[in-house]
Write an enzyme that holds these catalytic residues in place. Structure first.
Site, PDB file in Angstrom:
ATOM      1  N   ASP A  87      33.118  14.103   4.535  1.00  0.00           N
ATOM      2  CA  ASP A  87      33.452  13.293   3.364  1.00  0.00           C
ATOM      3  C   ASP A  87      34.958  13.111   3.314  1.00  0.00           C
ATOM      4  O   ASP A  87      35.720  14.053   3.588  1.00  0.00           O
ATOM      5  CB  ASP A  87      32.986  13.963   2.063  1.00  0.00           C
ATOM      6  CG  ASP A  87      31.556  13.612   1.697  1.00  0.00           C
ATOM      7  OD1 ASP A  87      31.114  12.509   2.044  1.00  0.00           O
ATOM      8  OD2 ASP A  87      30.881  14.448   1.075  1.00  0.00           O
ATOM      9  N   ASP A  89      24.984  13.580   7.369  1.00  0.00           N
ATOM     10  CA  ASP A  89      26.303  13.302   6.798  1.00  0.00           C
ATOM     11  C   ASP A  89      27.040  14.623   6.595  1.00  0.00           C
ATOM     12  O   ASP A  89      26.811  15.333   5.622  1.00  0.00           O
ATOM     13  CB  ASP A  89      26.147  12.564   5.471  1.00  0.00           C
ATOM     14  CG  ASP A  89      27.487  12.089   4.918  1.00  0.00           C
ATOM     15  OD1 ASP A  89      28.529  12.436   5.496  1.00  0.00           O
ATOM     16  OD2 ASP A  89      27.474  11.361   3.911  1.00  0.00           O
ATOM     17  N   SER A 126      20.699   8.429  21.116  1.00  0.00           N
ATOM     18  CA  SER A 126      19.905   9.109  22.132  1.00  0.00           C
ATOM     19  C   SER A 126      18.437   8.860  21.840  1.00  0.00           C
ATOM     20  O   SER A 126      18.054   8.620  20.695  1.00  0.00           O
ATOM     21  CB  SER A 126      20.132  10.627  22.148  1.00  0.00           C
ATOM     22  OG  SER A 126      21.472  10.957  22.421  1.00  0.00           O
ATOM     23  N   GLU A 183      31.510   5.420   6.305  1.00  0.00           N
ATOM     24  CA  GLU A 183      32.158   5.741   5.039  1.00  0.00           C
ATOM     25  C   GLU A 183      33.508   5.027   4.928  1.00  0.00           C
ATOM     26  O   GLU A 183      33.821   4.420   3.905  1.00  0.00           O
ATOM     27  CB  GLU A 183      32.337   7.257   4.924  1.00  0.00           C
ATOM     28  CG  GLU A 183      32.841   7.715   3.579  1.00  0.00           C
ATOM     29  CD  GLU A 183      32.876   9.229   3.462  1.00  0.00           C
ATOM     30  OE1 GLU A 183      33.659   9.728   2.632  1.00  0.00           O
ATOM     31  OE2 GLU A 183      32.145   9.906   4.199  1.00  0.00           O
ATOM     32  N   PRO A 222      31.929   4.789 -10.044  1.00  0.00           N
ATOM     33  CA  PRO A 222      32.031   3.379  -9.632  1.00  0.00           C
ATOM     34  C   PRO A 222      31.321   3.087  -8.322  1.00  0.00           C
ATOM     35  O   PRO A 222      30.963   1.941  -8.050  1.00  0.00           O
ATOM     36  CB  PRO A 222      33.543   3.168  -9.501  1.00  0.00           C
ATOM     37  CG  PRO A 222      34.082   4.531  -9.190  1.00  0.00           C
ATOM     38  CD  PRO A 222      33.224   5.485  -9.959  1.00  0.00           C
TER      39      PRO A 222
END
Length: 840
Positions: A350, A347, A269, A184, A494
């Site tokens: 953030d 995920d 792994s 990210e 965007p």
């Protein structure tokens, strides 16, 4: 002569002083009865007790006996108190600042009131055992590290172990295994130089681009509708000096956290499980080898914990790999079920770009809603130095990480006059910053016996998100994905709002809306093909099941394991424990398979320059330590990455050379006019694909002439690809050589490489081929005969450098060998070399 005498004195007197007696009778206050500890030739303790609390008290005593400094170091790191231990060391103070900003210890204290009463009793018993060993022992009697540290800082008696110290360790596990955090930030940093979202996307291909198989098939789960919010573009100031500075500052802060488990693309792994229909024994086989950072001592502490009478009051009969500092077994088996873990890669983080004005932040730009930030001040005590006052600020999204370290001001503003919207800052939303019940899950897995039990345990396994593969002694195999995974809306903006890019904190539509229901997490039982492979690849095809993330390992390890399994099945040959171990050692390179055919097409006129290329003709793509072709190819790969991408990307976003980069380069080979082939540093010259490939071939030949020999016949991959284990405190270059050489085991040559099944990872961006990550242990569990299982760890069971068990498994591990893993009372007794008794 004086140096020799000093070395002998240090070794014989100082280093050996903390060594415990593994055949003694020891008093452990608080035990309700006698505990027997039998150790095998590798020093692995097999513990027998009448109550669960006595088992864990004994485990705490043994962990402190063998590895207390490691435990003490870990708790200082996880509570943001490292400078209290090692002194006025800038890196330690920076680490403390970042971890205090996260508040790991605060979250752990909240978890203490959330976990079950049984878990609290186990953690208390463990702490009681640790403290029984600490009682009446001076620091120099606990570990040689305290003696060495005492030369430069004041070393006080260690604080008693607190159960929350164990819970805080789970935060370190979650941090190092957190998913796409690096990708990210890397996207944002790449945009700062490329200034083109499409070019950035080319460097981060979707999992499907690799063409490899997810863990589960589409038919295993139904598709779910995305939560979509149609809206006009929410602009982020990509490429501005202000945002670039904020991203840079956040990156520097987060990189300051010490690596305790494993980090980066190479930290993955392998795990797989095979049905009894395909094995020689008629019962399942399970293999697991977590790829983590490698140090001395190794991260795992092998142990067996047996209740004398297994029943509801004392349900544990479990063996496997534990963490010093936490009770129970993290990976292993009991009498009914074996389980392995690999990083799920979901995920769970953030980054939010915040607009900050003084101590307020913009909660909603449309409503012009500014709200106060949460603020507190942390005091970092420094051994031998002045305390450091640290202001900590947080938004609703999480702690602000871009202003923790003084790495340069966060300059600029979203407006010309610099007042309306203040400055940019970066906050971190992370699932592990909310209290969870992972501790309950560890104990639940230890007593699980079937798929339903695994599912129940997985619902508690909040962080880190892991793949669980399992097998039972009654013949079932399965997969379960646990973890707390955030739900994100699909917002038109965007850049994608799927968690792959930082998001605007001033638009509430980008906030998380909750978490995936544990009942919806992917799972499977007894699939038709008879095996399950989970090696950090995508869990499900895109668009099927809950959205867990986008940035997966691209699956070359998992695909190779699948290939080896299916080839043996097609040949009609049944699997054995030996076959499982052999697969773990497979060193076939998917990089070579993709690139060598094209590299051989390049024309090199000079015979001297072409000598390396000749090694590639007829090469079987094996990367064994003796291979000259592997040495040359990896040098070509390193040089190709630098020639192709170093002119395009910032210095802290250079290609590491893992699976993502293989997909990028493999696809670029089909696009000779791709803009990345051109070297921006050569003005008025447009380089082609073939020019860069040829350059990489020639420079690799010259590099190895300098690094190894003029004669390619003398080259070997192992001579370049060495593992040098390092002690986390005493192993660095600033430590006197006599100490450093003593605590750091000797270097070993390794086969394999990044994204190879034998995943000895190296980082191409460093210019070095040195092993940074690898199989921290290897295990194969035979569900037909648990005593026929095998295991090995990278160093040994002891954290004392003077112990024979400090690194006695290293040479076997490096050679791909394993040890017998006794489980039954009879097998343990037969293997026992020392017996100790713990009494109340």
């Amino acid at each position: 002569m004086l140096a020799v005498v000093a070395t002998v004195t240090f070794t014989v007197v100082t280093a050996r002083r903390p060594l415990p007696d593994h055949a003694a009778t020891e008093q452990v206050p608080g035990l309700s009865g006698e505990v027997t500890v039998q150790r095998d030739a590798q020093g692995v303790p097999h513990v027998y007790a009448s109550t669960a609390e006595d088992l864990f008290a004994a485990q705490g005593f043994l962990h402190a006996q063998d590895r207390f400094f490691e435990m003490d170091y870990r708790r200082h790191v996880t509570s943001g108190r490292l400078a209290e231990l090692v002194g006025d060391v800038p890196a330690a103070i920076d680490a403390d600042k970042v971890i205090r900003t996260f508040g790991w210890r605060d979250v752990a204290e909240e978890e203490w009131n959330l976990i079950s009463p049984e878990s609290r009793s186990y953690l208390q018993a463990y702490a009681q055992g640790v403290n029984a060993y600490l009682a009446d022992r001076a620091p120099e009697d606990l570990a040689v590290e305290y003696t060495v540290l005492g030369v430069t800082v004041d070393v006080a008696d260690p604080d008693p172990w607190d159960p929350v110290d164990s819970l805080a360790w789970l935060k370190a596990m979650a941090w190092d295994l957190r998913g796409n955090y690096d990708d990210e930030l890397a996207r944002a940093k790449a945009y700062s130089t490329l200034e083109d979202v499409e070019l950035v996307d080319e460097l981060f291909p979707a999992y499907a681009a690799a063409g490899n198989t997810p863990i589960l098939a589409e038919e295993d789960l139904r598709a779910t509708d995305a939560d979509t919010v149609a809206r006009t573009s929410t602009e982020l100031p990509w490429g501005t000096e202000a945002l670039d500075a904020a991203i840079e500052s956040a990156t520097a802060a987060l990189d300051s956290v010490p690596v305790l488990v494993g980090r980066g693309e190479a930290s993955g792994s392998n795990s797989w499980v095979v049905s009894g229909d395909l094995t020689a024994s008629g019962e399942p086989l399970l293999a697991n080898d977590p790829h983590l950072s490698l140090g001395a001592p190794g991260i795992w502490s092998q142990v067996s914990l047996h209740c004398e009478q297994v029943d509801d009051s004392c349900p544990f009969d479990v063996s496997g790999f534990s963490f010093a500092g936490f009770p129970g077994v993290i990976i292993g088996h009991n009498g009914d079920l074996a389980w392995g873990l690999t990083n799920l890669g979901a995920d769970v983080t953030d980054f939010f770009v915040e607009r900050v004005r003084n101590d307020t932040w913009l909660r909603d730009a449309d409503a012009e809603e500014w709200v106060d930030m949460e603020s507190r001040t942390e005091t970092i005590r420094v051994n031998g130095g002045d305390p450091v006052e640290l202001p900590v600020r947080s938004t609703e999204h999480g702690p602000v990480v871009s202003d923790v370290l003084d790495v340069g001001a966060v300059v600029g503003s979203p407006t010309e006059d610099g007042t309306e919207f203040g400055e940019y800052a970066v906050s971190l939303a992370w699932t592990a910053l909310e209290p969870g019940r992972t501790a309950d899950a560890v104990f639940a897995l230890g007593v699980a016996s079937d798929a339903a039990d695994v599912t129940e345990a997985a619902a508690l396994f909040d962080v880190p998100a892991q793949n669980i593969v399992f097998a039972t002694t009654d013949g079932h195999i399965g997969y379960q994905a646990p973890g707390r995974v955030p739900v994100r809306r699909d917002v038109d903006g965007p850049v994608p709002s799927d968690g792959t890019w930082p998001r605007p904190g001033w638009d509430p539509r980008f906030d998380w809306t909750g978490y995936v229901d544990p009942a919806d997490m992917p799972r499977a039982l007894d699939p038709e093909e008879g095996f399950i492979v989970a090696a950090n690849q995508a869990v499900l095809p895109d668009g099927v099941g809950p959205e867990l993330g986008k940035d997966w390992d691209h699956g070359f390890r998992s695909e190779r394991i699948r290939t080896l399994l299916t080839e043996q099945i097609s040949a009609g040959r049944q699997f054995t424990v030996e076959d499982m171990n052999e697969i773990m050692l497979d060193d076939w390179s998917p990089f070579a398979a993709a690139l060598v055919p094209v590299l051989l097409e390049m024309e090199i006129d000079d015979p001297y320059d072409a000598a390396g290329q000749e090694l590639l003709a007829g090469w079987d793509y094996r990367t064994d330590a003796d291979s000259a072709a592997a040495a040359y190819f990896n040098a070509v790969w390193r040089n190709l990455l630098s020639a192709t991408f170093w002119d395009d990307l910032p210095a802290d976003a250079l290609p590491s050379g893992g699976s993502r980069w293989l997909v990028v380069v493999r696809d670029m080979l089909e696009r000779p006019d791709d803009p990345f082939w051109d070297d921006r540093s050569t003005l008025n010259v447009l380089e082609t694909r073939d020019e860069l490939l040829t350059r990489a071939l020639v420079t690799a030949r010259h590099d190895l002439t300098v690094e190894l020999s003029k004669d390619p016949g003398d080259w070997s991959w192992g001579a370049l690809h060495e593992l040098s284990l390092e002690h986390p405190v005493l192993g660095g270059p600033d430590v006197p050589g006599v100490v450093r050489d003593y605590v750091n085991p000797g270097a070993v040559e390794m086969a394999g490489g990044s994204s190879i099944v034998n995943a000895t990872g190296w980082d191409a961006s460093t210019g070095s081929f040195a092993v940074q990550t690898g199989p921290s242990m290897r295990m194969v569990v035979d569900l037909a005969d648990l005593d026929a299982s095998t295991w090995v760890t990278v160093t040994g069971t002891s954290g004392h450098p003077a112990s024979p068990h400090y690194d006695d498994q290293l040479s076997a591990w490096a050679a791909g060998e394993t040890f017998a893993w006794p489980f039954s009372r009879e097998a343990v007794a037969e293997s026992a070399e020392d017996t100790a008794t713990l009494v109340p």
